[in-house]
Motif scaffolding. Sequence first.
Motif, PDB file in Angstrom:
ATOM      1  N   LEU A  98     -61.183  36.832  18.294  1.00 10.39           N
ATOM      2  CA  LEU A  98     -61.508  35.718  17.400  1.00 10.39           C
ATOM      3  C   LEU A  98     -62.938  35.212  17.617  1.00 10.39           C
ATOM      4  CD1 LEU A  98     -58.086  33.891  17.532  1.00 10.39           C
ATOM      5  CD2 LEU A  98     -59.113  34.964  15.512  1.00 10.39           C
ATOM      6  N   GLN A  99     -63.394  35.209  18.853  1.00 10.88           N
ATOM      7  CA  GLN A  99     -64.782  34.816  19.108  1.00 10.88           C
ATOM      8  C   GLN A  99     -65.747  35.794  18.446  1.00 10.88           C
ATOM      9  OE1 GLN A  99     -65.069  34.438  23.400  1.00 10.88           O
ATOM     10  NE2 GLN A  99     -64.732  32.227  23.303  1.00 10.88           N
ATOM     11  N   LYS A 100     -65.414  37.075  18.490  1.00  5.02           N
ATOM     12  CA  LYS A 100     -66.258  38.082  17.848  1.00  5.02           C
ATOM     13  C   LYS A 100     -66.272  37.881  16.325  1.00  5.02           C
ATOM     14  CE  LYS A 100     -65.567  41.688  21.348  1.00  5.02           C
ATOM     15  NZ  LYS A 100     -66.836  42.285  21.711  1.00  5.02           N
ATOM     16  N   GLU A 101     -65.135  37.492  15.769  1.00  3.23           N
ATOM     17  CA  GLU A 101     -65.022  37.298  14.318  1.00  3.23           C
ATOM     18  C   GLU A 101     -65.596  35.964  13.849  1.00  3.23           C
ATOM     19  OE1 GLU A 101     -60.910  37.613  13.179  1.00  3.23           O
ATOM     20  OE2 GLU A 101     -60.803  39.738  13.713  1.00  3.23           O
ATOM     21  N   LYS A 102     -65.255  34.892  14.568  1.00  6.89           N
ATOM     22  CA  LYS A 102     -65.543  33.536  14.086  1.00  6.89           C
ATOM     23  C   LYS A 102     -66.614  32.790  14.874  1.00  6.89           C
ATOM     24  CE  LYS A 102     -62.043  31.032  13.102  1.00  6.89           C
ATOM     25  NZ  LYS A 102     -60.992  30.415  12.389  1.00  6.89           N
ATOM     26  N   GLY A 103     -66.849  33.225  16.080  1.00  4.24           N
ATOM     27  CA  GLY A 103     -67.780  32.503  16.941  1.00  4.24           C
ATOM     28  C   GLY A 103     -67.079  31.476  17.811  1.00  4.24           C
ATOM     29  N   MET A 104     -66.464  30.479  17.187  1.00  3.46           N
ATOM     30  CA  MET A 104     -65.784  29.412  17.923  1.00  3.46           C
ATOM     31  C   MET A 104     -64.281  29.491  17.634  1.00  3.46           C
ATOM     32  SD  MET A 104     -68.325  28.110  19.429  1.00  3.46           S
ATOM     33  CE  MET A 104     -68.066  26.465  20.020  1.00  3.46           C
ATOM     34  N   VAL A 105     -63.478  29.223  18.644  1.00  4.27           N
ATOM     35  CA  VAL A 105     -62.029  29.415  18.529  1.00  4.27           C
ATOM     36  C   VAL A 105     -61.271  28.179  18.998  1.00  4.27           C
ATOM     37  CG1 VAL A 105     -60.085  30.859  19.265  1.00  4.27           C
ATOM     38  CG2 VAL A 105     -62.352  31.881  18.995  1.00  4.27           C
ATOM     39  N   HIS A 106     -60.340  27.718  18.186  1.00  6.11           N
ATOM     40  CA  HIS A 106     -59.394  26.660  18.555  1.00  6.11           C
ATOM     41  C   HIS A 106     -58.034  27.295  18.857  1.00  6.11           C
ATOM     42  CE1 HIS A 106     -61.966  23.621  16.305  1.00  6.11           C
ATOM     43  NE2 HIS A 106     -61.772  23.066  17.482  1.00  6.11           N
ATOM     44  N   SER A 107     -57.187  26.535  19.502  1.00 11.28           N
ATOM     45  CA  SER A 107     -55.827  27.012  19.809  1.00 11.28           C
ATOM     46  C   SER A 107     -55.069  27.415  18.548  1.00 11.28           C
ATOM     47  CB  SER A 107     -55.040  25.933  20.552  1.00 11.28           C
ATOM     48  OG  SER A 107     -55.593  25.706  21.814  1.00 11.28           O
ATOM     49  N   VAL A 108     -55.243  26.666  17.463  1.00 10.04           N
ATOM     50  CA  VAL A 108     -54.529  26.980  16.226  1.00 10.04           C
ATOM     51  C   VAL A 108     -54.931  28.350  15.686  1.00 10.04           C
ATOM     52  CG1 VAL A 108     -56.139  25.788  14.661  1.00 10.04           C
ATOM     53  CG2 VAL A 108     -53.733  26.039  14.018  1.00 10.04           C
ATOM     54  N   ASP A 109     -56.182  28.751  15.914  1.00 14.91           N
ATOM     55  CA  ASP A 109     -56.634  30.082  15.493  1.00 14.91           C
ATOM     56  C   ASP A 109     -55.874  31.167  16.263  1.00 14.91           C
ATOM     57  OD1 ASP A 109     -58.680  28.922  13.846  1.00 14.91           O
ATOM     58  OD2 ASP A 109     -59.940  28.715  15.628  1.00 14.91           O
ATOM     59  N   VAL A 110     -55.701  30.930  17.545  1.00 18.32           N
ATOM     60  CA  VAL A 110     -54.968  31.884  18.389  1.00 18.32           C
ATOM     61  C   VAL A 110     -53.510  31.944  17.951  1.00 18.32           C
ATOM     62  CG1 VAL A 110     -54.241  32.426  20.749  1.00 18.32           C
ATOM     63  CG2 VAL A 110     -56.550  31.524  20.324  1.00 18.32           C
ATOM     64  N   ALA A 111     -52.924  30.793  17.645  1.00 20.15           N
ATOM     65  CA  ALA A 111     -51.525  30.756  17.193  1.00 20.15           C
ATOM     66  C   ALA A 111     -51.348  31.585  15.926  1.00 20.15           C
ATOM     67  CB  ALA A 111     -51.082  29.310  16.952  1.00 20.15           C
ATOM     68  N   ARG A 112     -52.248  31.415  14.984  1.00 21.03           N
ATOM     69  CA  ARG A 112     -52.167  32.191  13.736  1.00 21.03           C
ATOM     70  C   ARG A 112     -52.355  33.678  13.996  1.00 21.03           C
ATOM     71  NH1 ARG A 112     -56.016  28.221  11.206  1.00 21.03           N
ATOM     72  NH2 ARG A 112     -54.656  26.570  10.464  1.00 21.03           N
ATOM     73  N   TYR A 113     -53.343  34.004  14.813  1.00 19.33           N
ATOM     74  CA  TYR A 113     -53.667  35.403  15.099  1.00 19.33           C
ATOM     75  C   TYR A 113     -52.488  36.120  15.768  1.00 19.33           C
ATOM     76  CZ  TYR A 113     -56.220  39.458  16.901  1.00 19.33           C
ATOM     77  OH  TYR A 113     -56.628  40.737  17.195  1.00 19.33           O
ATOM     78  N   LEU A 114     -51.880  35.471  16.741  1.00 21.99           N
ATOM     79  CA  LEU A 114     -50.767  36.083  17.478  1.00 21.99           C
ATOM     80  C   LEU A 114     -49.409  35.829  16.835  1.00 21.99           C
ATOM     81  CD1 LEU A 114     -51.813  35.370  21.174  1.00 21.99           C
ATOM     82  CD2 LEU A 114     -51.923  37.558  19.947  1.00 21.99           C
ATOM     83  N   GLU A 115     -49.406  34.984  15.793  1.00 15.44           N
ATOM     84  CA  GLU A 115     -48.163  34.615  15.121  1.00 15.44           C
ATOM     85  C   GLU A 115     -47.164  33.997  16.096  1.00 15.44           C
ATOM     86  OE1 GLU A 115     -46.923  38.167  13.016  1.00 15.44           O
ATOM     87  OE2 GLU A 115     -48.485  37.899  11.509  1.00 15.44           O
ATOM     88  N   VAL A 116     -47.665  33.009  16.835  1.00  5.28           N
ATOM     89  CA  VAL A 116     -46.840  32.247  17.770  1.00  5.28           C
ATOM     90  C   VAL A 116     -47.015  30.764  17.446  1.00  5.28           C
ATOM     91  CG1 VAL A 116     -46.979  33.986  19.605  1.00  5.28           C
ATOM     92  CG2 VAL A 116     -48.676  32.152  19.523  1.00  5.28           C
ATOM     93  N   THR A 117     -46.215  29.940  18.088  1.00  5.34           N
ATOM     94  CA  THR A 117     -46.291  28.503  17.816  1.00  5.34           C
ATOM     95  C   THR A 117     -47.458  27.864  18.566  1.00  5.34           C
ATOM     96  OG1 THR A 117     -44.849  27.900  19.654  1.00  5.34           O
ATOM     97  CG2 THR A 117     -43.781  28.379  17.521  1.00  5.34           C
ATOM     98  N   LYS A 118     -47.898  26.745  18.051  1.00 10.05           N
ATOM     99  CA  LYS A 118     -48.977  25.995  18.701  1.00 10.05           C
ATOM    100  C   LYS A 118     -48.565  25.558  20.116  1.00 10.05           C
ATOM    101  CE  LYS A 118     -52.910  23.378  18.239  1.00 10.05           C
ATOM    102  NZ  LYS A 118     -53.094  22.972  19.594  1.00 10.05           N
ATOM    103  N   PRO A 119     -47.313  25.082  20.331  1.00  5.21           N
ATOM    104  CA  PRO A 119     -46.916  24.736  21.703  1.00  5.21           C
ATOM    105  C   PRO A 119     -46.980  25.930  22.670  1.00  5.21           C
ATOM    106  CG  PRO A 119     -45.432  23.704  20.145  1.00  5.21           C
ATOM    107  CD  PRO A 119     -46.313  24.636  19.354  1.00  5.21           C
ATOM    108  N   SER A 120     -46.668  27.133  22.178  1.00  5.32           N
ATOM    109  CA  SER A 120     -46.781  28.320  23.031  1.00  5.32           C
ATOM    110  C   SER A 120     -48.225  28.545  23.450  1.00  5.32           C
ATOM    111  CB  SER A 120     -46.271  29.573  22.299  1.00  5.32           C
ATOM    112  OG  SER A 120     -44.902  29.479  22.053  1.00  5.32           O
ATOM    113  N   VAL A 121     -49.137  28.367  22.499  1.00  3.53           N
ATOM    114  CA  VAL A 121     -50.557  28.537  22.804  1.00  3.53           C
ATOM    115  C   VAL A 121     -51.011  27.464  23.789  1.00  3.53           C
ATOM    116  CG1 VAL A 121     -52.906  28.560  21.862  1.00  3.53           C
ATOM    117  CG2 VAL A 121     -51.051  29.652  20.596  1.00  3.53           C
TER     118      VAL A 121
END
Length: 119
Positions: free
Chosen positions: A17-40
Amino acid sequence: MGLHTSGEDYLEAVLVLQKEKGMVHSVDVARYLEVTKPSVCHAVATLRDGGFLTMDGDYFLHLTDIGREVAEQIYEKHRFFTERLIAAGVDPKTVEADACRIEHVISDESFQKLKKQLM
């Protein structure tokens, strides 16, 4: 601290995600991995405690030097096995799942020897 497969997946996701977007929030990781925000949030806390990630005042995630090293190694393995399996004619859906599993279980020694022989 040793990492589990899921921790490696989170680090790899932050790297991609850093390579794609530059800056990454937890919600970006949740979407990318298809997991819940609490898991992230739980994973981020664990990875932060282990020295693999930091979070700045704006809640952006940053890999530490060791976190980046681990993420780069996992991502290299993922790309390597994805390319080889596609070249072998494996179905793309199977390729993604298999590459993700292989990247976590192969030893560094075996990976380096395979890479050397096949490249």
